[in-house]
Design an enzyme around this catalytic site. Structure first.
Site, PDB file in Angstrom:
ATOM      1  CB  SER A 261      64.859  50.136 -20.707  1.00  0.00           C
ATOM      2  OG  SER A 261      66.086  49.440 -20.668  1.00  0.00           O
ATOM      3  CE  LYS A 262      66.442  57.579 -22.905  1.00  0.00           C
ATOM      4  NZ  LYS A 262      65.354  57.841 -21.948  1.00  0.00           N
ATOM      5  NE  ARG A 263      71.114  47.810 -18.519  1.00  0.00           N
ATOM      6  CZ  ARG A 263      70.428  46.677 -18.625  1.00  0.00           C
ATOM      7  NH1 ARG A 263      69.148  46.683 -18.430  1.00  0.00           N
ATOM      8  NH2 ARG A 263      71.043  45.551 -18.928  1.00  0.00           N
TER       9      ARG A 263
END
Length: 490
Positions: A261-263
């Site tokens: 994910s973006k994280r």
RNA sequence: GGCCCCGUCGUCUAGCGGCCCAGGACUCUGGCUUCUCAAGUCAGCUACGAGGGUUCGAAUCCCUUCGGGGCUACCA
């Protein structure tokens, strides 16, 4: 159930739901779908699953199309190219789903459910508290005409729910083998929302059958939804041998072992494109995530991938995404580029960074300079930084490097260099090197590292640069000399 | 919690009962090469989650366990 479709021509589909930019996981799935279709000589179908109108936007749909094109994953049926089973946007097929839903209702396979979201939530809450399998409790399964009338009189709206019969579903996943789900854990599921729009579970199953898809290669997250799709096939009256074969691909995980994910890492393919990753590098790397040719081979072209790819070689276990390895592969792919290819890929980065405006003289110089930097970069976005010294109007030495040429030893090097460079009649890197080595290394007795560092800083402005003599050749005699002279004043 | 999937170096993987005191690649460390940085090259570090079986022999087969993940929506 055995493996179906053994004799039919293969048709594989990639069917993303563009609720954002396509990410690494989506692309890996698309790549495998594509490679499988090409390997088998089958058809690659591209379908947009935009039934969730609150999350899918036209921009994301277009971006998905562009991304696939950029990667070179061409499709035989789908948006822009059409095909015999279109349209390929589910939002344009609403009447088809409605027809089937009505048929399921008529057959008694499905029923109207009047439970409100709040009521359903209360049921789930109670189930959790009682520690029993959560899911729809079948409240509206067998309503009498009077009960229906009463609900309608209340003004309640109904969803269409599929009736799951007792028993279990077993299917053979091409990657995981036989998988069985007891229907006790597959509650009656919703096919059509109260507003009449179809849900994924209905649309995906109907389309895969109507579009004559033979193989469904998709993410592992959809594994547990498979019995629901099979239930829809049954209600549609599809013969067993016409069911698609399922193959659930393992996840691509982030560094921290959670779904990417973006994280935990950049996931948008648009980002990789801007950074200067080549499509072939991305595909090569992604191909190695969850698949391998079976030997020690790792560097494969797109063509080779289509030749080597088989579902049997796909793993069942998830893979972690490793940016370092992607970078290594990207560097390899860049080095393997022909000069023309390297130029074509680099030009947009050069102009976008403002390093050059794009006139003929600049283009000519860029073409001459590219060979000396080709093996020195990992990503295309490093090109402007490496070539900037050739084009800057206001040349200035990197502040951190200034002190390294302000000592008297460096000044001596620069002075002596000027003396031999100014009269040099032939300005090519071999002549430059010969002259400088004779003067600085042999005559003055300096270590090459010391002597050339001073010149490097003076002419390129930095302690790190492409090869010095080639750089000076490209810079030209007068510019090189004036920069060295200027450096004497620092 | 329930159901389902998964478990070899830090990471990606090879391995399908003996060829494995486990091979390759990336990363990392050190050396060589060298005008810097790269590239190239050599070497090194480090793995079969655990416990039981089966077998002459197990990373490979079976069981248990532990761990990770997914699903459990009028998302996909």
């Amino acid at each position: 159930m055995t493996l179906a479709n053994s004799g039919k021509k293969v048709k594989v589909r990639f069917a993303p739901s563009p609720t954002g930019d396509l990410h690494v996981g989506n692309i890996r799935t698309a790549l495998f779908d594509w490679a499988f279709a090409r390997h088998t000589g089958g058809t690659f179908l591209f379908r947009i699953e935009d039934t969730d109108t609150t999350r899918v936007t036209p921009e994301y749909i277009q971006a998905a199309i562009d991304t696939l094109k950029w990667l070179g994953l061409s499709w035989d049926e789908g948006p822009e190219v059409g095909g015999p089973n279109g349209p390929y946007l589910q939002s344009q097929r609403l009447d088809i789903y409605a027809t089937w839903a009505q048929k399921f209702l008529d057959q008694g396979d499905a029923y109207h459910c009047y439970c409100s979201p709040d009521e359903l939530e209360a049921v789930r809450e109670a189930q959790r508290a009682a520690n029993v399998a959560p899911g729809y409790n079948g409240h509206c399964r067998d309503l009498t005409a009077d009960q229906v009338a009463a609900y309608q009189a209340e003004g309640r709206e109904a969803v269409v729910r599929m009736r799951m019969p007792d028993g279990s579903t077993t299917f053979t996943d091409a990657i995981r083998g036989d998988v069985t789900f007891d229907h006790k854990f597959v509650p009656d599921f919703v096919l059509v929302r109260a507003d009449g729009s179809p849900l994924y579970t209905l649309a995906v199953a109907v389309d895969d059958i109507l579009m004559e898809v033979t193989h469904v290669l998709r993410g592992e997250d959809l594994l547990s939804s498979t019995p629901r799709q099979i239930r829809v096939y049954q209600a549609m009256g599809v013969k067993l041998e016409d069911y698609p074969t399922f193959a659930h691909l393992p996840f691509v995980m982030g560094q921290d072992n959670a779904k990417l994910s973006k994280r935990n890492g950049e996931v948008s393919i648009a980002w990789y494109r801007e950074q200067g990753y080549l499509p072939e590098a991305i595909c090569n790397y992604l191909a190695l995530l969850g698949w391998s040719p079976g030997d020690d081979r790792e560097n494969v072209t797109m063509q080779e991938l289509t030749e080597l790819f088989t579902v049997e070689k796909v793993h069942s276990s998830p893979a972690r995404f490793d940016m370092k390895k992607l970078e290594a592969i990207n560097g390899d792919k860049i080095r393997a580029l022909t000069l023309d290819e390297f130029f074509s890929w680099s030009l947009p980065f050069l102009t976008k960074a403002g390093t050059i405006s794009g006139n003929d003289a600049e283009i000519e110089l860029v073409k001459k300079a590219l060979p000396i930097i080709q093996e020195r970069l990992v990503k295309l976005d490093e090109v402007p930084g490496l070539l900037k010294f050739l084009f800057v109007k206001e040349f200035a030495v990197d502040p951190e490097a200034v002190e390294k040429i302000s000592d008297s030893g460096s000044k001596d090097v620069l002075k002596r260099s000027l003396q031999v460079l100014e009269p040099l009649s032939s300005w090519d890197h071999a002549s430059i090197e010969a002259a400088l080595r004779a003067a600085l290394i042999e005559e003055m007795g300096l270590k090459p590292r010391i002597a050339f560092t001073a010149l490097r800083i003076a002419t390129t402005g930095s302690t790190i640069s492409p090869p010095l003599f080639e750089s000076m050749e490209l810079l030209g005699q007068s510019t090189s000399i004036s920069r060295i002279s200027a450096a004497l004043q620092l």
